[in-house]
Design a protein around this motif. Sequence first.
Motif, PDB file in Angstrom:
ATOM      1  N   UNK A   1     116.389  12.692 107.975  1.00 14.86           N
ATOM      2  CA  UNK A   1     117.173  12.483 106.756  1.00 14.86           C
ATOM      3  C   UNK A   1     116.264  12.698 105.552  1.00 14.86           C
ATOM      4  N   UNK A   2     116.783  13.348 104.497  1.00 18.45           N
ATOM      5  CA  UNK A   2     115.997  13.573 103.284  1.00 18.45           C
ATOM      6  C   UNK A   2     116.876  13.408 102.058  1.00 18.45           C
ATOM      7  N   UNK A   3     116.253  12.944 100.973  1.00 21.84           N
ATOM      8  CA  UNK A   3     116.916  12.825  99.673  1.00 21.84           C
ATOM      9  C   UNK A   3     116.154  13.682  98.675  1.00 21.84           C
ATOM     10  N   UNK A   4     116.889  14.500  97.917  1.00 24.49           N
ATOM     11  CA  UNK A   4     116.286  15.391  96.927  1.00 24.49           C
ATOM     12  C   UNK A   4     116.940  15.167  95.580  1.00 24.49           C
ATOM     13  N   UNK A   5     116.114  15.026  94.561  1.00 24.93           N
ATOM     14  CA  UNK A   5     116.596  14.876  93.188  1.00 24.93           C
ATOM     15  C   UNK A   5     116.022  16.005  92.334  1.00 24.93           C
ATOM     16  N   UNK A   6     116.891  16.660  91.602  1.00 25.91           N
ATOM     17  CA  UNK A   6     116.462  17.765  90.746  1.00 25.91           C
ATOM     18  C   UNK A   6     117.010  17.575  89.343  1.00 25.91           C
TER      19      UNK A   6
ATOM     20  N   UNK B   1     121.665  15.536  92.937  1.00 26.04           N
ATOM     21  CA  UNK B   1     121.165  14.625  93.958  1.00 26.04           C
ATOM     22  C   UNK B   1     121.771  15.034  95.288  1.00 26.04           C
ATOM     23  N   UNK B   2     120.922  15.200  96.283  1.00 23.76           N
ATOM     24  CA  UNK B   2     121.368  15.782  97.554  1.00 23.76           C
ATOM     25  C   UNK B   2     120.771  14.994  98.723  1.00 23.76           C
ATOM     26  N   UNK B   3     121.619  14.725  99.716  1.00 22.01           N
ATOM     27  CA  UNK B   3     121.188  14.145 100.978  1.00 22.01           C
ATOM     28  C   UNK B   3     121.327  15.201 102.068  1.00 22.01           C
ATOM     29  N   UNK B   4     120.287  15.375 102.870  1.00 16.75           N
ATOM     30  CA  UNK B   4     120.304  16.317 103.994  1.00 16.75           C
ATOM     31  C   UNK B   4     120.093  15.578 105.301  1.00 16.75           C
ATOM     32  N   UNK B   5     120.857  15.976 106.309  1.00 14.10           N
ATOM     33  CA  UNK B   5     120.661  15.504 107.680  1.00 14.10           C
ATOM     34  C   UNK B   5     120.448  16.734 108.554  1.00 14.10           C
ATOM     35  N   UNK B   6     119.357  16.722 109.316  1.00  9.71           N
ATOM     36  CA  UNK B   6     119.069  17.836 110.213  1.00  9.71           C
ATOM     37  C   UNK B   6     118.631  17.290 111.564  1.00  9.71           C
TER      38      UNK B   6
ATOM     39  N   UNK C   1     125.715  15.639  94.938  1.00 10.48           N
ATOM     40  CA  UNK C   1     126.357  15.180  93.701  1.00 10.48           C
ATOM     41  C   UNK C   1     125.698  15.932  92.559  1.00 10.48           C
ATOM     42  N   UNK C   2     126.388  16.967  92.084  1.00  6.64           N
ATOM     43  CA  UNK C   2     125.826  17.891  91.088  1.00  6.64           C
ATOM     44  C   UNK C   2     126.558  17.731  89.757  1.00  6.64           C
ATOM     45  N   UNK C   3     125.802  17.800  88.674  1.00  4.08           N
ATOM     46  CA  UNK C   3     126.388  17.721  87.343  1.00  4.08           C
ATOM     47  C   UNK C   3     125.489  18.466  86.360  1.00  4.08           C
ATOM     48  N   UNK C   4     126.110  19.207  85.459  1.00  2.00           N
ATOM     49  CA  UNK C   4     125.318  19.707  84.336  1.00  2.00           C
ATOM     50  C   UNK C   4     126.153  19.712  83.059  1.00  2.00           C
ATOM     51  N   UNK C   5     125.480  19.376  81.977  1.00  2.00           N
ATOM     52  CA  UNK C   5     126.079  19.372  80.648  1.00  2.00           C
ATOM     53  C   UNK C   5     125.605  20.597  79.889  1.00  2.00           C
ATOM     54  N   UNK C   6     126.529  21.261  79.203  1.00  2.00           N
ATOM     55  CA  UNK C   6     126.164  22.325  78.270  1.00  2.00           C
ATOM     56  C   UNK C   6     126.218  21.730  76.874  1.00  2.00           C
TER      57      UNK C   6
ATOM     58  N   UNK D   1     130.279  18.415 100.211  1.00  2.00           N
ATOM     59  CA  UNK D   1     129.537  18.252 101.448  1.00  2.00           C
ATOM     60  C   UNK D   1     129.748  19.474 102.323  1.00  2.00           C
ATOM     61  N   UNK D   2     128.780  19.700 103.189  1.00  2.00           N
ATOM     62  CA  UNK D   2     128.821  20.823 104.115  1.00  2.00           C
ATOM     63  C   UNK D   2     128.200  20.343 105.426  1.00  2.00           C
ATOM     64  N   UNK D   3     128.896  20.511 106.534  1.00  2.00           N
ATOM     65  CA  UNK D   3     128.385  20.073 107.830  1.00  2.00           C
ATOM     66  C   UNK D   3     128.700  21.127 108.878  1.00  2.00           C
ATOM     67  N   UNK D   4     127.745  21.371 109.754  1.00  2.00           N
ATOM     68  CA  UNK D   4     127.932  22.353 110.814  1.00  2.00           C
ATOM     69  C   UNK D   4     127.230  21.858 112.078  1.00  2.00           C
ATOM     70  N   UNK D   5     127.887  22.084 113.198  1.00  2.00           N
ATOM     71  CA  UNK D   5     127.364  21.702 114.503  1.00  2.00           C
ATOM     72  C   UNK D   5     127.393  22.935 115.391  1.00  2.00           C
TER      73      UNK D   5
END
Length: 683
Positions: free
Chosen positions: A248-253, A307-312, A333-338, A353-357
């Motif tokens: 499991x990973x959490x990414x913040x950009x 903000x993104x959570x990944x499961x691999x 959870x993506x957001x951008x302000x112009x 969300x996106x999931x594939x097996x």
Amino acid sequence: MSVRPQQPTPLALAIMLAFATPASALAQQTATLPAVTVSASALALGSDDMSTPVTVLEGEALVLARAATLGETLAGQPGITSSHFGAGASRPIIRGMDGPRVKVLSDGAEVQDASTISPDHAVAAEPMLSEQIEVLRGPSALAYGGGAVGGVVNVIDKKIPTRVPAKGVEGSAEVRANSAAREKAGAFEVTGGSGNIAVHAEGVKRDAKEYKVGSGWEGGSKVAGSYNKTDTGSVGVSWVGQRGFLGLAFTSQHAEYGLPGHNHEFESCHPHGAHLHCGGHDGHDHGAEEEHEHEHGSVPYVKLKSERWDVRGELRDPVPGFAKLRLRAAFTDYKHDEIEGTQIATTFKNKGHDARLEMEHHPVFGWRGVVGLQTSKRDFSALGEEAYVAPTVTKKHAAFLVEEYKLDQWRFEAGLRHEWQDIAVDSATLQDRSAKGTSISLGAVWKFAPQYSLGSTISRTHRLPSAEELYAHGVHMATATYELGNQNLGKETSNNIDLTLRKYAGATTFSASAYRNKVDNYIFGSTLDNHEGFQLIQYAQRDATFTGVEGQIRQQLNPMFGASVFGDYVRAKLADGGGNLPRIPAQRVGVKFDASWQAWSGVAEFYRVGKQDKVAAFETATPGYNMLNLSANYDTRIGTTPAQFYIKANNLTNELAYSHTSFIKNAAPLMGRNLTVGMRVTF
């Protein structure tokens, strides 16, 4: 390019001996490198076994190619260009196709952002944290979507460990700077673990100012608003066993970048039927123009947060009959302000969300393959002045199968995918849409002689229309357009044939491809009217054909020097004399010389991008340009730590160059002369 050592006599002697080396000895000295495993191929094939061209960047080549955006990182590869929107946003364009036709993945899971909606929206993937970047087409791409007509870009990273470091801790750190944008950037990644647990952390920080362009631009020496600031961080943890892993990973950009070319002069423009009406009824609206000059005195900019959570996970021999189970899932959870001045003009949100097996089965009657399921959801909204798309929720579900069969020197491959799509729109006047499509692809690779292969693929794929193509309605100042969707759009049907000849070992290596893609009911933005550069665009469907070639050939001249020739060309036009499609890349041809001596390596590259005058209605031609680039790399050690020092000089002649694929090509030319220096250490 070779770098002069402190004692030139040994180098001169080495050059003489190298050129004197007989061809037979050179053939013996030329090592055959193992084919790179392509993770996104579903069957984990080597690059030499693919039936269609595959580009894999890794190692030193990736370090030197990496730029601030994914599009610019890949733009130098044959058949690939970028959408180029200043310094902060750039998506890959493959064989003239972009947007939703090019799927961007993070180690097999879709990158959920807003970049497919508009070229001024950044791709939420960080090239400086990538370990490998793959670009592929063909049957294996069906595992990721029938709509990926252009191709798939898979960014491999280390955010979720797949093994426990043998020595307990390992990682790398890199710093770099360039001159044209006064960019400073740094990145690190570290993995530690013990027993069955591995932990990973990584991060990037970038600060780039407005970049300089080539000489002679009437807009000045720099592109106003072309700055880019980025902060990305990720932490991940995995349980690693003898048969696989689960992590499991959490990414913040966070990112902030300017929007060059944003012009409020046309904000009052609106359609009257198939024509634009701009300003007041006398043709001018001075009051509104003066108001916006006061209110929006500076260049608008984007403030992005993702903000993104990944499961691999992977498990070998999960159940009888199957060799591997593979899981990839992500929630974003993506957001951008112009922002214009101090006010938020428009907010874009995308929760998805996106999931594939996938299950790889053991051979059955000689056929080895992967069967899989995929599901995704995108909850997208735009609120504010330029909310030109109604809020929508898009759900997609798919089942796919990819199989291969080997017989002597032949390898056959087949792919099948069926998709269901439902779009719910939050509007009293617009209708929800449901659609489905089936895609199929067949390929073969024939290794007809040692070191040679011939690959071919035929495919018939369906792409379902996106929410933006169906429901857009409003002003989009970033691209200087008024966009009109079309609820009557149906699915596209792409009929593609691809032929690739390779020589993958020996002193001479090459890959050359030719393709023809006939798309029935191709969806495109048709320009109905133009007012001083501001365009009225309506999404329409018409049959179209993409025809092209791409390739490169490299000759190892001697143990020290090599030379290459590369190029690409794509011709895209509508059927029945309907004209050309807009923003299609111009042809490109170039030469490259590489050298390697002891710890030094270097590359000198020159290429010519031609004039693009095969343009669509209301589109202007783009002049061609020349590009000269040099790079050098030195591998050494700092104490016991391996280190790499590199330098690259792009656009050495400081030529003024425009990208025909860009919506803002005249407002944001390509970067001028730019010197980049960097250092990378691994431990």
